[in-house]
Design a protein around this motif. Structure first.
Motif, mmCIF file in Angstrom:
data_model
loop_
_atom_site.group_PDB
_atom_site.id
_atom_site.type_symbol
_atom_site.label_atom_id
_atom_site.label_comp_id
_atom_site.label_asym_id
_atom_site.label_seq_id
_atom_site.Cartn_x
_atom_site.Cartn_y
_atom_site.Cartn_z
ATOM 1 N N ALA A 66 -35.033 65.336 137.255
ATOM 2 C CA ALA A 66 -34.588 65.475 138.644
ATOM 3 C C ALA A 66 -34.996 66.831 139.217
ATOM 4 O O ALA A 66 -35.451 66.908 140.367
ATOM 5 C CB ALA A 66 -33.075 65.283 138.726
ATOM 6 N N ILE A 89 -37.005 61.015 146.836
ATOM 7 C CA ILE A 89 -36.636 59.615 146.582
ATOM 8 C C ILE A 89 -37.506 58.982 145.501
ATOM 9 O O ILE A 89 -37.473 57.784 145.305
ATOM 10 C CB ILE A 89 -36.726 58.778 147.879
ATOM 11 C CG1 ILE A 89 -38.111 58.867 148.503
ATOM 12 C CG2 ILE A 89 -35.652 59.221 148.872
ATOM 13 C CD1 ILE A 89 -38.327 57.963 149.700
ATOM 14 N N TYR A 93 -34.692 58.977 141.271
ATOM 15 C CA TYR A 93 -34.031 58.814 142.573
ATOM 16 C C TYR A 93 -34.291 57.432 143.168
ATOM 17 O O TYR A 93 -33.633 57.056 144.117
ATOM 18 C CB TYR A 93 -34.485 59.911 143.544
ATOM 19 C CG TYR A 93 -33.917 61.258 143.192
ATOM 20 C CD1 TYR A 93 -32.674 61.656 143.660
ATOM 21 C CD2 TYR A 93 -34.609 62.121 142.353
ATOM 22 C CE1 TYR A 93 -32.136 62.881 143.332
ATOM 23 C CE2 TYR A 93 -34.085 63.353 142.002
ATOM 24 C CZ TYR A 93 -32.851 63.722 142.495
ATOM 25 O OH TYR A 93 -32.313 64.937 142.152
ATOM 26 N N ARG A 97 -28.918 57.712 143.607
ATOM 27 C CA ARG A 97 -29.056 58.854 144.518
ATOM 28 C C ARG A 97 -28.659 60.183 143.894
ATOM 29 O O ARG A 97 -29.085 61.234 144.357
ATOM 30 C CB ARG A 97 -28.213 58.631 145.780
ATOM 31 C CG ARG A 97 -28.732 57.565 146.691
ATOM 32 C CD ARG A 97 -28.065 57.573 148.062
ATOM 33 N NE ARG A 97 -26.661 57.865 148.111
ATOM 34 C CZ ARG A 97 -25.692 56.949 148.093
ATOM 35 N NH1 ARG A 97 -25.988 55.671 148.044
ATOM 36 N NH2 ARG A 97 -24.420 57.317 148.166
ATOM 37 N N ASN A 98 -27.847 60.158 142.884
ATOM 38 C CA ASN A 98 -27.306 61.398 142.327
ATOM 39 C C ASN A 98 -27.617 61.553 140.836
ATOM 40 O O ASN A 98 -26.705 61.771 140.034
ATOM 41 C CB ASN A 98 -25.794 61.445 142.547
ATOM 42 C CG ASN A 98 -25.429 61.371 144.002
ATOM 43 O OD1 ASN A 98 -25.925 62.146 144.808
ATOM 44 N ND2 ASN A 98 -24.572 60.426 144.359
ATOM 45 N N TYR A 154 -32.467 54.985 152.836
ATOM 46 C CA TYR A 154 -32.404 55.238 151.394
ATOM 47 C C TYR A 154 -30.969 55.077 150.879
ATOM 48 O O TYR A 154 -30.727 54.404 149.883
ATOM 49 C CB TYR A 154 -32.933 56.647 151.108
ATOM 50 C CG TYR A 154 -32.723 57.131 149.699
ATOM 51 C CD1 TYR A 154 -33.412 56.559 148.634
ATOM 52 C CD2 TYR A 154 -31.863 58.191 149.429
ATOM 53 C CE1 TYR A 154 -33.232 57.022 147.341
ATOM 54 C CE2 TYR A 154 -31.674 58.659 148.147
ATOM 55 C CZ TYR A 154 -32.363 58.067 147.112
ATOM 56 O OH TYR A 154 -32.173 58.520 145.828
#
Length: 170
Positions: A66, A89, A93, A97-98, A154
């Motif tokens: 990440a 993204i 991702y 999302r996290n 997204y």
């Protein structure tokens, strides 16, 4: 932001933020001591040790992945003081999302299992609540303001905490 300063900033932030939450915090709680088992190491404990080790390693790998995407794709850092110029993204991702927060939580839970220190589960719960609150009340509104409809699209397609089975190709 150029990639070299972004990489340096990301490395510093990696040591400070996830390093503190997933490393220093558990160490302060447990001193990384394995809890004493009543009859020594029981065969029943081995699956917990293996799962714990896998979770720690996976959590660290997810964090590194990440952070690299923030530099390479986002042209910035995960640190709020030097945010990415582009919406990140790609990579993991595309599934969640996290991933950084999921990676940190994975590392903490893995340590709880690996060390048999179940107090770390409480720590993980507190960390999750802090992450969830930060994401909900700071990150999501900031990303909406910065990236507008691209982020909203997204956000509606990719879950925040539990990964998709198939990657999003938005």
């Amino acid at each position: 932001m150029r990639r070299t300063p972004a990489a340096i900033g990301s490395a510093i932030f990696f040591a400070v933020a996830p390093g503190s939450v997933a490393g220093l915090g558990p160490w302060l709680i447990t001193r990384w001591r394995v809890s004493d088992l009543p009859d020594g190491l029981s065969w029943a404990a081995i699956p917990f040790l293996v799962v714990g080790a896998v979770l720690v390693l996976a959590g660290v790998a997810v964090l590194i992945h990440a952070f690299v995407h923030f530099v390479a794709e986002g042209a910035g850092t995960p640190a709020p003081v030097a945010p990415p110029e582009h919406l990140v993204i790609g990579g993991l991702y595309r599934y969640v999302r996290n991933p950084m927060y999921v990676g940190v939580l994975s590392a903490i839970i893995g340590q709880a299992l690996l060390l048999g220190q179940f107090g770390l589960f409480w720590y993980a719960a507190v960390v999750f609540l802090a992450f969830f609150s930060f994401v909900r009340f700071h990150e999501e509104p900031a990303l909406s303001r910065t990236f507008g409809t691209a982020y909203e699209k997204y956000r509606s397609a990719v879950p925040g905490w539990f990964p998709r089975v198939r990657p999003w190709n938005g």
